[in-house]
Motif scaffolding. Structure first.
Motif, mmCIF file in Angstrom:
data_model
loop_
_atom_site.group_PDB
_atom_site.id
_atom_site.type_symbol
_atom_site.label_atom_id
_atom_site.label_comp_id
_atom_site.label_asym_id
_atom_site.label_seq_id
_atom_site.Cartn_x
_atom_site.Cartn_y
_atom_site.Cartn_z
ATOM 1 N N PRO A 1 -6.600 9.223 -6.735
ATOM 2 C CA PRO A 1 -5.492 9.371 -7.782
ATOM 3 C C PRO A 1 -4.348 10.384 -7.796
ATOM 4 O O PRO A 1 -3.345 10.555 -7.282
ATOM 5 C CB PRO A 1 -6.418 9.917 -9.427
ATOM 6 C CG PRO A 1 -7.625 9.488 -8.661
ATOM 7 C CD PRO A 1 -7.856 9.385 -7.337
ATOM 8 N N GLY A 2 -4.999 11.806 -6.346
ATOM 9 C CA GLY A 2 -4.165 12.839 -6.261
ATOM 10 C C GLY A 2 -3.273 12.529 -5.438
ATOM 11 O O GLY A 2 -1.723 12.982 -5.009
ATOM 12 N N VAL B 1 -2.703 9.773 -4.447
ATOM 13 C CA VAL B 1 -1.452 7.652 -4.362
ATOM 14 C C VAL B 1 -0.419 8.575 -5.649
ATOM 15 O O VAL B 1 1.109 8.513 -5.793
ATOM 16 C CB VAL B 1 -1.932 7.132 -5.361
ATOM 17 C CG1 VAL B 1 -1.457 6.160 -6.008
ATOM 18 C CG2 VAL B 1 -3.333 6.634 -4.718
ATOM 19 N N TYR B 2 -0.423 9.765 -7.022
ATOM 20 C CA TYR B 2 0.486 10.441 -7.671
ATOM 21 C C TYR B 2 1.472 11.394 -6.724
ATOM 22 O O TYR B 2 2.701 11.532 -6.240
ATOM 23 C CB TYR B 2 -0.440 11.383 -8.638
ATOM 24 C CG TYR B 2 -1.154 10.674 -10.002
ATOM 25 C CD1 TYR B 2 -0.852 9.492 -9.586
ATOM 26 C CD2 TYR B 2 -2.061 11.355 -10.511
ATOM 27 C CE1 TYR B 2 -1.265 8.577 -10.275
ATOM 28 C CE2 TYR B 2 -2.663 10.492 -11.886
ATOM 29 C CZ TYR B 2 -2.640 9.188 -11.873
ATOM 30 O OH TYR B 2 -3.487 8.839 -12.888
ATOM 31 N N GLY B 3 0.688 12.101 -5.924
ATOM 32 C CA GLY B 3 1.799 12.763 -4.570
ATOM 33 C C GLY B 3 2.730 11.826 -3.867
ATOM 34 O O GLY B 3 4.028 12.149 -3.500
ATOM 35 N N GLN B 4 2.030 10.853 -3.143
ATOM 36 C CA GLN B 4 3.094 10.038 -2.956
ATOM 37 C C GLN B 4 3.237 9.189 -3.947
ATOM 38 O O GLN B 4 5.369 9.142 -3.018
ATOM 39 C CB GLN B 4 1.994 8.828 -1.847
ATOM 40 C CG GLN B 4 3.269 8.031 -1.008
ATOM 41 C CD GLN B 4 3.645 8.663 -0.032
ATOM 42 O OE1 GLN B 4 3.032 9.946 0.361
ATOM 43 N NE2 GLN B 4 3.172 7.839 1.299
ATOM 44 N N GLY C 1 -10.673 8.970 -13.272
ATOM 45 C CA GLY C 1 -10.576 9.398 -11.540
ATOM 46 C C GLY C 1 -8.612 9.854 -12.815
ATOM 47 O O GLY C 1 -8.005 10.534 -12.165
ATOM 48 N N TRP C 2 -8.227 8.388 -12.897
ATOM 49 C CA TRP C 2 -6.586 7.827 -13.257
ATOM 50 C C TRP C 2 -6.312 8.417 -13.736
ATOM 51 O O TRP C 2 -5.138 9.733 -14.090
ATOM 52 C CB TRP C 2 -6.426 6.611 -12.840
ATOM 53 C CG TRP C 2 -6.469 5.902 -11.392
ATOM 54 C CD1 TRP C 2 -7.525 4.763 -11.561
ATOM 55 C CD2 TRP C 2 -6.273 5.399 -10.585
ATOM 56 N NE1 TRP C 2 -7.902 5.026 -10.197
ATOM 57 C CE2 TRP C 2 -7.249 4.795 -9.996
ATOM 58 C CE3 TRP C 2 -5.259 6.551 -10.100
ATOM 59 C CZ2 TRP C 2 -6.800 5.088 -8.259
ATOM 60 C CZ3 TRP C 2 -4.805 6.715 -8.568
ATOM 61 C CH2 TRP C 2 -5.662 6.055 -7.573
ATOM 62 N N ILE C 3 -6.726 7.897 -15.026
ATOM 63 C CA ILE C 3 -6.338 9.123 -16.778
ATOM 64 C C ILE C 3 -6.685 10.640 -16.319
ATOM 65 O O ILE C 3 -5.195 11.719 -16.987
ATOM 66 C CB ILE C 3 -7.918 8.993 -17.672
ATOM 67 C CG1 ILE C 3 -6.791 7.179 -18.085
ATOM 68 C CG2 ILE C 3 -7.054 9.506 -19.056
ATOM 69 C CD1 ILE C 3 -8.032 6.900 -18.825
ATOM 70 N N ASP D 1 1.005 -1.269 -0.162
ATOM 71 C CA ASP D 1 0.224 0.223 -0.140
ATOM 72 C C ASP D 1 0.877 1.460 0.026
ATOM 73 O O ASP D 1 1.462 1.654 0.937
ATOM 74 C CB ASP D 1 -0.701 0.103 1.135
ATOM 75 C CG ASP D 1 -1.821 1.161 0.822
ATOM 76 O OD1 ASP D 1 -1.275 1.823 0.633
ATOM 77 O OD2 ASP D 1 -2.938 0.628 1.440
ATOM 78 N N ILE D 2 0.801 2.238 -1.442
ATOM 79 C CA ILE D 2 1.631 3.442 -1.143
ATOM 80 C C ILE D 2 1.708 3.793 -0.034
ATOM 81 O O ILE D 2 2.519 5.101 -0.037
ATOM 82 C CB ILE D 2 1.271 3.686 -2.597
ATOM 83 C CG1 ILE D 2 2.908 4.939 -2.991
ATOM 84 C CG2 ILE D 2 0.873 4.474 -2.533
ATOM 85 C CD1 ILE D 2 2.993 4.973 -4.260
ATOM 86 N N MET D 3 0.572 4.474 0.167
ATOM 87 C CA MET D 3 -0.468 5.179 1.650
ATOM 88 C C MET D 3 0.646 4.796 2.582
ATOM 89 O O MET D 3 0.983 5.407 3.472
ATOM 90 C CB MET D 3 -1.337 5.237 1.536
ATOM 91 C CG MET D 3 -2.150 5.810 0.053
ATOM 92 S SD MET D 3 -1.609 7.111 -0.709
ATOM 93 C CE MET D 3 -1.517 8.769 0.161
#
Length: 189
Positions: free
Chosen positions: A141-142, A144-147, A186-188, A101-103
């Motif tokens: 998505p924001g 996850v991308y930020g992480q 959301g991801w795209i 879990d990336i978070m």
């Protein structure tokens, strides 16, 4: 904006600057992961991707395989090395966790440090849905991308993502309801 002089360090000319994200999205089995490996090899060799776009290496490549079991990813890599034996000499690193879990990664300093020690200029995240376990909402998505950027701020990122609800397995009832997500928009976006 047009009057400003802006320079970028490119990982893949005119497509992927350092710090940016690229998304491969499509149904399972189309070749997204194999194409990602081709891109990794191009970056590591500073070659051309699809004979068109020049790649630049500024460190290693880290492949986070959070979708396939390690044995299947290993089989894929064995086939790649049989085709190109010299790949063994390149700084291509693999992280294949059973659960990820990336978070939570930011809270594991030892693991994060080991991954950062690979000094990646390019990180491949395969498959996005498997590396976060948040309730599906538009802001996910924001986060996850930020992480991703926080962990590897000097790397370009490739996210491999598929929408499992379109697969035959789901349509025939083989996957449970948790696999019925439709996060594509959301991801795209």
């Amino acid at each position: 904006l047009l009057a400003q002089h802006i320079t970028y360090k490119w990982v893949l000319d005119n497509i992927l600057p350092v710090g940016a994200r690229l998304l491969f999205h499509g149904a399972q089995g189309l070749g997204k992961s194999l194409t990602a490996l081709e891109l990794a090899i191009a970056v590591l060799q500073e070659g051309q991707f699809f004979g068109e776009w020049q790649a630049h290496r500024r460190g290693g490549v880290l492949y986070v395989q959070a979708d396939l079991p390690m044995i299947l990813h290993r089989d894929r890599m064995d086939r790649l090395v049989k085709r190109w034996p010299w790949v063994r000499q390149l700084p291509l690193y693999h992280y294949c966790p059973d659960f990820f879990d990336i978070m939570d990664l930011a809270h594991d300093d030892e693991l994060t440090g080991r991954l950062q020690d690979t000094d990646p200029c390019f990180v491949i995240w395969d498959v996005l849905r498997a590396i976060e376990h948040l309730e599906e909402k538009e802001h996910v998505p924001g986060l996850v991308y930020g992480q991703m950027h926080a962990i590897f701020p000097h790397a370009a990122h490739l996210i491999i993502h598929h929408d499992r609800k379109v697969t035959r397995d789901y349509q025939e009832g083989w996957l449970d309801h948790r696999e019925a997500f439709s996060g594509m928009k959301g991801w795209i976006n």
